[in-house]
Design an enzyme around this catalytic site. Structure first.
Site, mmCIF file in Angstrom:
data_model
loop_
_atom_site.group_PDB
_atom_site.id
_atom_site.type_symbol
_atom_site.label_atom_id
_atom_site.label_comp_id
_atom_site.label_asym_id
_atom_site.label_seq_id
_atom_site.Cartn_x
_atom_site.Cartn_y
_atom_site.Cartn_z
ATOM 1 N N ASP A 71 0.834 -1.200 0.000
ATOM 2 C CA ASP A 71 0.000 0.000 0.000
ATOM 3 C C ASP A 71 0.871 1.253 0.000
ATOM 4 O O ASP A 71 0.638 2.195 -0.760
ATOM 5 C CB ASP A 71 -0.918 -0.024 1.221
ATOM 6 C CG ASP A 71 -1.733 1.248 1.374
ATOM 7 O OD1 ASP A 71 -2.534 1.552 0.473
ATOM 8 O OD2 ASP A 71 -1.555 1.952 2.388
ATOM 9 N N GLU A 117 -1.976 -5.169 -3.818
ATOM 10 C CA GLU A 117 -1.068 -4.437 -2.928
ATOM 11 C C GLU A 117 0.000 -5.359 -2.366
ATOM 12 O O GLU A 117 1.177 -4.975 -2.278
ATOM 13 C CB GLU A 117 -1.862 -3.794 -1.789
ATOM 14 C CG GLU A 117 -2.732 -2.631 -2.243
ATOM 15 C CD GLU A 117 -3.519 -1.998 -1.126
ATOM 16 O OE1 GLU A 117 -3.845 -0.804 -1.234
ATOM 17 O OE2 GLU A 117 -3.818 -2.698 -0.128
#
Length: 243
Positions: free
Chosen positions: A64, A136
């Site tokens: 992320d 992610e």
């Protein structure tokens, strides 16, 4: 003996899937355990407690941050006239869940993610949150395995290409950017003109032209006058920056 053979067969099938995934996407992990972890859902770990599997949640946390940094750097360089607020809005559109799902489907993440039987039976392979998390996690794994430059090379093909093609133009104000750009060279008023309207009422296509001091800067098409003007401004910006 039968169980050992079955386990070996399953492991070979998983290994083959990951090899095909890497070949398809032009990537070769140095540590394939990282790649496997990136696609290992917690439901799979819960059903294979006898084996030292680790789910992808920690890699998702790292990915992320890496994704946000990489996209921020790309947008900062690509759009030098865009304000901080516009950059933030565009980045948010690129890294939001629906966009991550689109990217994950582009590279067929759903085919390689490892799920528990329950998650598999309830449609986990197509669940948006799961696919976004896997994307992610993969970025986090790729960063740990090969660094930021390799991550950027991957994003070039999967993410930035979509930005360049106008997939996120609905959140970008090209008209404001163009106005700011031309004002650097002195005063001048941009003029937008609808050149063409065609198609039935429910599927109308507009063609717009933008000019300054009778000099045509660009043309663009869209399903509304506003969209056509935005695309015309986008084309004009590209042309001016090449000169």
């Amino acid at each position: 003996m039968r169980k050992t053979y079955r386990d070996r067969k399953i492991n070979n099938k998983i290994s083959q899937k990951f090899k095909e995934f890497q070949t398809r996407n032009g990537i070769k992990f140095n540590d394939e355990k990282l790649l496997m972890q990136a696609f290992t859902h917690s439901s799979y770990v819960n059903e294979h407690r006898k084996k030292p599997h680790e789910d992808n949640e920690r890699l998702e946390f790292l990915g992320d941050a890496v994704l946000e940094l990489s996209v921020s750097q790309y947008l900062f360089k690509k759009y030098p006239t865009m304000s901080e607020g516009e950059l933030t809005k565009l980045r948010a559109a690129i890294v939001c869940e629906p966009s991550l799902v689109m990217f994950a489907n582009e590279v067929k993440f759903g085919e390689v993610v490892l799920l528990g039987k329950g998650e598999e039976m309830t449609g986990g392979r197509t669940r948006p949150a799961l696919l976004a998390d896997a994307f992610e996690a993969f970025i986090g794994a790729l960063y740990l395995d090969q660094g930021l430059e390799t991550v950027i090379s991957f994003l070039d093909k999967v993410v930035y290409l979509k930005v360049d093609s106008g997939a996120f133009s609905h959140v970008m104000d090209f008209k404001s950017q163009l106005q700011e750009y031309v004002q650097r060279d002195g005063p001048g008023t941009l003029e937008y003109k609808i050149l063409q309207e065609e198609g039935p009422a429910h599927n109308r296509i507009f063609v717009s032209q933008v000019s300054i001091n009778n000099e045509v800067l660009g043309e663009g098409a869209g399903r509304s006058k506003k969209e056509a003007e935005q695309h015309a401004a986008q084309m004009a910006l590209g042309k001016l920056k090449e000169e």
